[in-house]
Design a protein around this motif. Structure first.
Motif, PDB file in Angstrom:
ATOM      1  N   ILE A 164      10.302  -1.080  -9.717  1.00 18.13           N
ATOM      2  CA  ILE A 164      10.095   0.095  -8.823  1.00 18.13           C
ATOM      3  C   ILE A 164       8.531   0.763  -9.842  1.00 18.13           C
ATOM      4  O   ILE A 164       7.532   1.044  -9.284  1.00 18.13           O
ATOM      5  N   TYR A 165       8.254   0.631 -10.859  1.00 16.95           N
ATOM      6  CA  TYR A 165       7.868   1.239 -11.830  1.00 16.95           C
ATOM      7  C   TYR A 165       6.266   1.009 -11.770  1.00 16.95           C
ATOM      8  O   TYR A 165       5.056   1.140 -11.369  1.00 16.95           O
ATOM      9  N   TRP A 166       6.085  -0.911 -11.168  1.00 20.86           N
ATOM     10  CA  TRP A 166       5.548  -1.317 -10.903  1.00 20.86           C
ATOM     11  C   TRP A 166       4.592  -1.208  -9.420  1.00 20.86           C
ATOM     12  O   TRP A 166       3.318  -1.775  -8.974  1.00 20.86           O
ATOM     13  N   ALA A 167       5.273  -0.933  -8.618  1.00 16.41           N
ATOM     14  CA  ALA A 167       5.098  -1.771  -7.486  1.00 16.41           C
ATOM     15  C   ALA A 167       4.386  -0.324  -6.620  1.00 16.41           C
ATOM     16  O   ALA A 167       4.211   0.746  -7.184  1.00 16.41           O
ATOM     17  N   ARG A 168       3.185  -0.673  -6.121  1.00 18.92           N
ATOM     18  CA  ARG A 168       1.964   0.450  -5.454  1.00 18.92           C
ATOM     19  C   ARG A 168       1.962  -0.254  -3.790  1.00 18.92           C
ATOM     20  O   ARG A 168       1.017  -1.415  -3.811  1.00 18.92           O
ATOM     21  N   PRO A 169       1.849   1.214  -3.233  1.00 15.65           N
ATOM     22  CA  PRO A 169       1.239   0.499  -1.868  1.00 15.65           C
ATOM     23  C   PRO A 169      -0.296   0.851  -1.275  1.00 15.65           C
ATOM     24  O   PRO A 169      -1.120   1.356  -2.285  1.00 15.65           O
ATOM     25  N   GLU A 170      -1.121  -0.130  -0.367  1.00 17.49           N
ATOM     26  CA  GLU A 170      -2.291   0.122  -0.135  1.00 17.49           C
ATOM     27  C   GLU A 170      -2.230   0.193   0.732  1.00 17.49           C
ATOM     28  O   GLU A 170      -2.115  -0.610   2.118  1.00 17.49           O
TER      29      GLU A 170
ATOM     30  N   PRO B 272      -5.827  -8.059   8.712  1.00 19.98           N
ATOM     31  CA  PRO B 272      -6.112  -8.455  10.000  1.00 19.98           C
ATOM     32  C   PRO B 272      -5.976  -7.601  11.160  1.00 19.98           C
ATOM     33  O   PRO B 272      -5.554  -8.175  12.128  1.00 19.98           O
ATOM     34  N   VAL B 273      -5.535  -6.289  11.247  1.00 12.44           N
ATOM     35  CA  VAL B 273      -5.145  -5.372  11.779  1.00 12.44           C
ATOM     36  C   VAL B 273      -5.580  -4.063  10.462  1.00 12.44           C
ATOM     37  O   VAL B 273      -5.503  -4.205  10.287  1.00 12.44           O
ATOM     38  N   PRO B 274      -6.619  -3.102  11.803  1.00  9.60           N
ATOM     39  CA  PRO B 274      -6.496  -1.936  11.250  1.00  9.60           C
ATOM     40  C   PRO B 274      -5.764  -0.792  10.670  1.00  9.60           C
ATOM     41  O   PRO B 274      -4.922  -1.076  10.901  1.00  9.60           O
ATOM     42  N   HIS B 275      -6.362  -0.324   9.161  1.00 10.66           N
ATOM     43  CA  HIS B 275      -4.508   0.212   8.494  1.00 10.66           C
ATOM     44  C   HIS B 275      -3.863  -0.920   8.172  1.00 10.66           C
ATOM     45  O   HIS B 275      -2.725  -0.452   8.516  1.00 10.66           O
ATOM     46  N   TYR B 276      -4.045  -1.835   7.222  1.00  4.89           N
ATOM     47  CA  TYR B 276      -3.083  -2.416   7.110  1.00  4.89           C
ATOM     48  C   TYR B 276      -2.763  -2.468   5.863  1.00  4.89           C
ATOM     49  O   TYR B 276      -3.514  -1.868   4.788  1.00  4.89           O
ATOM     50  N   VAL B 277      -1.369  -2.446   5.713  1.00  2.00           N
ATOM     51  CA  VAL B 277      -0.444  -1.735   4.843  1.00  2.00           C
ATOM     52  C   VAL B 277       0.323  -3.005   3.500  1.00  2.00           C
ATOM     53  O   VAL B 277       0.604  -3.857   4.403  1.00  2.00           O
ATOM     54  N   THR B 278      -0.521  -3.186   2.329  1.00  2.00           N
ATOM     55  CA  THR B 278       0.394  -3.772   1.877  1.00  2.00           C
ATOM     56  C   THR B 278       0.890  -3.119   0.553  1.00  2.00           C
ATOM     57  O   THR B 278       0.810  -2.463   0.485  1.00  2.00           O
ATOM     58  N   LEU B 279       2.024  -4.230  -0.248  1.00  2.00           N
ATOM     59  CA  LEU B 279       2.823  -3.920  -1.559  1.00  2.00           C
ATOM     60  C   LEU B 279       2.242  -4.406  -1.904  1.00  2.00           C
ATOM     61  O   LEU B 279       2.052  -5.253  -2.043  1.00  2.00           O
ATOM     62  N   THR B 280       2.240  -4.047  -3.747  1.00  3.33           N
ATOM     63  CA  THR B 280       1.583  -4.713  -4.698  1.00  3.33           C
ATOM     64  C   THR B 280       2.785  -4.719  -6.115  1.00  3.33           C
ATOM     65  O   THR B 280       2.440  -3.512  -6.265  1.00  3.33           O
ATOM     66  N   GLY B 281       2.980  -5.549  -7.010  1.00  2.63           N
ATOM     67  CA  GLY B 281       3.949  -5.416  -7.722  1.00  2.63           C
ATOM     68  C   GLY B 281       4.264  -7.010  -7.996  1.00  2.63           C
ATOM     69  O   GLY B 281       3.934  -7.959  -7.408  1.00  2.63           O
ATOM     70  N   ASN B 282       4.260  -6.809  -9.384  1.00  2.00           N
ATOM     71  CA  ASN B 282       4.607  -8.155  -9.361  1.00  2.00           C
ATOM     72  C   ASN B 282       4.151  -9.739  -9.033  1.00  2.00           C
ATOM     73  O   ASN B 282       4.534 -10.779  -9.280  1.00  2.00           O
TER      74      ASN B 282
ATOM     75  N   ARG C 200       1.852 -10.179  -7.107  1.00  2.00           N
ATOM     76  CA  ARG C 200       1.845  -9.750  -5.700  1.00  2.00           C
ATOM     77  C   ARG C 200       1.255  -9.251  -4.805  1.00  2.00           C
ATOM     78  O   ARG C 200       2.072  -8.078  -5.375  1.00  2.00           O
ATOM     79  N   THR C 201       0.801  -9.397  -3.684  1.00  2.00           N
ATOM     80  CA  THR C 201       0.807  -8.491  -2.415  1.00  2.00           C
ATOM     81  C   THR C 201       1.354  -9.608  -1.227  1.00  2.00           C
ATOM     82  O   THR C 201       0.887 -10.413  -1.027  1.00  2.00           O
TER      83      THR C 201
END
Length: 161
Positions: free
Chosen positions: A109-115, A122-132, A134-135
């Motif tokens: 959880i301490y390395w996870a960050r939303p972007e 592929p779509v406007p305002h695309y949300v991803t999680l990055t950590g470990n 991988r995105t």
């Protein structure tokens, strides 16, 4: 909003569940097919007792069957479920598509960050999680406004976790 946060579940601390919005409930589905059938038969009333009735009837039944098949296919394509779980310090995202294999991603959880990718995804305002290393995407099937709200909630959740 087609997502819920559940806290203090028996086996986890927090669970975020996401699903696509359904604009037509099952009762509306049945009403739509029935209405299409009834309105499709209106032109046949003037043809009762003639041979032309049997010429048009198969096309009307085919139209109703195609409508039913299309709506049913839409429902099956919308059977997508995403779950973001926090177990101790491990954040796990599970994506269950309508067809295909379930996909899973986890990280501390301490390395996870939303972007949020306003443009270029592929779509406007695309949300991803990055950590470990991988995105991964989250909530791609949500509307643009729902993704904006989700991003804010993810930021607050990860900041306070």
């Amino acid at each position: 909003m087609p997502h819920t946060w559940t806290q203090n579940a028996p086996d986890t601390k927090v669970v975020l569940t996401l699903w696509p919005y359904r604009s037509l409930p099952r009762k509306g589905f049945a009403a739509m097919v029935l209405m299409a059938f009834l309105l499709g038969t209106v032109p046949l009333y003037g043809l009762l007792g003639t041979v032309f009735l049997w010429g048009l009837l198969p096309f009307i039944l085919l139209m109703v069957a195609a409508l039913w098949w299309g709506l049913e296919r839409s429902y099956k394509d919308g059977d997508i479920l995403e779950e973001l779980r926090l177990d101790d310090d491990i954040l796990t995202l599970t994506h269950r598509p309508a067809r295909g294999q379930t996909q899973s991603w986890d990280c501390n959880i301490y390395w996870a960050r939303p972007e949020m990718h306003i443009h270029g995804g592929p779509v406007p305002h695309y949300v991803t999680l990055t950590g470990n290393g991988r995105t991964v995407e989250i909530g791609r099937f949500l509307s643009e406004d729902e993704r904006k709200v989700l991003y804010g909630e993810l930021q607050n959740f990860l900041k306070n976790a």
